[in-house]
Design a protein around this motif. Sequence first.
Motif, PDB file in Angstrom:
ATOM      1  N   HIS A  93       0.810  -1.221   0.000  1.00  0.00           N
ATOM      2  CA  HIS A  93       0.000   0.000   0.000  1.00  0.00           C
ATOM      3  C   HIS A  93       0.846   1.274   0.000  1.00  0.00           C
ATOM      4  CE1 HIS A  93       0.921   0.887   4.212  1.00  0.00           C
ATOM      5  NE2 HIS A  93       0.761  -0.411   4.479  1.00  0.00           N
ATOM      6  N   GLU A  97      -1.478   4.936   4.552  1.00  0.00           N
ATOM      7  CA  GLU A  97      -2.566   3.989   4.332  1.00  0.00           C
ATOM      8  C   GLU A  97      -2.309   2.753   5.188  1.00  0.00           C
ATOM      9  OE1 GLU A  97      -5.316   3.094   3.080  1.00  0.00           O
ATOM     10  OE2 GLU A  97      -5.965   4.810   1.871  1.00  0.00           O
ATOM     11  N   ARG A  99      -3.164  -1.881   4.945  1.00  0.00           N
ATOM     12  CA  ARG A  99      -3.366  -2.987   3.993  1.00  0.00           C
ATOM     13  C   ARG A  99      -4.749  -2.980   3.348  1.00  0.00           C
ATOM     14  NH1 ARG A  99      -3.461  -7.614   8.782  1.00  0.00           N
ATOM     15  NH2 ARG A  99      -2.431  -6.013  10.015  1.00  0.00           N
ATOM     16  N   GLY A 101      -6.189  -0.602   2.025  1.00  0.00           N
ATOM     17  CA  GLY A 101      -6.139   0.184   0.803  1.00  0.00           C
ATOM     18  C   GLY A 101      -5.898  -0.648  -0.439  1.00  0.00           C
ATOM     19  N   MET A 102      -5.457  -1.894  -0.279  1.00  0.00           N
ATOM     20  CA  MET A 102      -5.202  -2.777  -1.417  1.00  0.00           C
ATOM     21  C   MET A 102      -6.300  -3.823  -1.592  1.00  0.00           C
ATOM     22  SD  MET A 102      -2.468  -1.403  -2.487  1.00  0.00           S
ATOM     23  CE  MET A 102      -1.730  -2.507  -3.699  1.00  0.00           C
ATOM     24  N   ASP A 120       0.911  -4.704   6.259  1.00  0.00           N
ATOM     25  CA  ASP A 120       1.022  -3.306   6.659  1.00  0.00           C
ATOM     26  C   ASP A 120       2.504  -2.955   6.653  1.00  0.00           C
ATOM     27  OD1 ASP A 120      -1.650  -2.608   7.131  1.00  0.00           O
ATOM     28  OD2 ASP A 120      -1.600  -3.406   9.178  1.00  0.00           O
TER      29      ASP A 120
END
Length: 304
Positions: A93, A97, A99, A101-102, A120
Motif C-alpha cells: 500500500h 494507508e 493494507r 487500501g489494497m 502493513d
Amino acid sequence: MASFRARAQHCLVLSLSVYLIFCIAAGVLLADGTLRPSRRLLTQQDRDTMKDLTRSHGGDLEDVSLTARDGAALRAWLIRPPDDNGNAVMLLHGLAENRVGMAGYAQLLLAHSFSVLLPDARAHGASGGDLATYGLIERYDILDWFTWLSSTSHSHCIYGLGESMGAAQLLQSLAVGTNFCSVAAESSFATFREIAYDRVGQFFHAGSWVEVAFLRALWKYRLDMQTISPESAVALSGVPVLLIHGQSDSNIPIRHSRLIQAHNPGTVLWEVPYAEHCGAVSIAPQEFERRVLTQFAIDPSSRK
C-alpha cells in the motif's frame, strides 16, 4: 556614512541569521514529519470488510506476522482462495494507508485464484516500527515477507504489486534479493531526492529545507535518504517490471516512471491518459486488469 554602513551590515547579518535559523527549523520539521507519517490504524470495520470480501470468494483469511531484522513486528493478512492457481501476489500500500487500501486489488486477484498477502508497511496500520523510510529499510521487510511466503505457500511464482510508496518499496526490494517472477508498480517515485524536490523544493522554492532534512535524517536517525532509488534498483534487476503511471498525476509526476524506464529499457511503462495518482484502475479498469494479469502470466479471460 560609516554609521549607516554599519547598521546596514548589521541588518543584513541579522536577516541572514533569521533566514538560516528558519531554514534549519523547517528542515528539521520536514525530516521528522516525513519519517513519522500519520498512521491509519486498522479498525474492526476494516477487518469486517476483508472478512466479507474473503467470504464472497470462498477463501480463507489468516492473520500472519513476522519479526523484522530490527525487531519490529510486521503484520499482514494472507488470503487463500479455494481453487488456488499455485501462485501468490504480495500487495503493498501507499503512504499513510494500511493494507485495506489494497482490498480492491486483492478482490481482482482472488477472482483469478491467486493467493494474496497484504502486509502493513512498518510504521503503518498494525505493524510496528517508529519510522517510515520509503524503502531504505522496508526493502528488507519485503524480502523477509517474500522468504516467509515462499516457505508458507509453496507457490510456483510470487508476484508483487504496489502503489505509490508501496510501488517504490517494491522496486527497491529487487536490489536485495527478492526473486519475484515479475512485478507491477503504479505511481512510483524515481529517487527520494527527486520526489523531495517535487514536493517541497519546487512548491515552496525552498531547496535548502530539503538539504537540511537530508542532513537531519542522517545525523539524528542514521538514515541516508539520498540513497533511496527505485530507479537504480530497476536498472540492476532482471525481474520483469510493469510501470503504471497516470499522465495527470500531480502527486508523483509521470516523469518519475519515465526516468525509471530510461535506466532499464526492458521495463514496460503504461502511461494512462487522464489518470491521476494511482487512478489507472478507475480510469481504465479492463485495461488495468488485462495488463496486470498478463504481467502475472495469467489469461485475463480466466475470471471466475
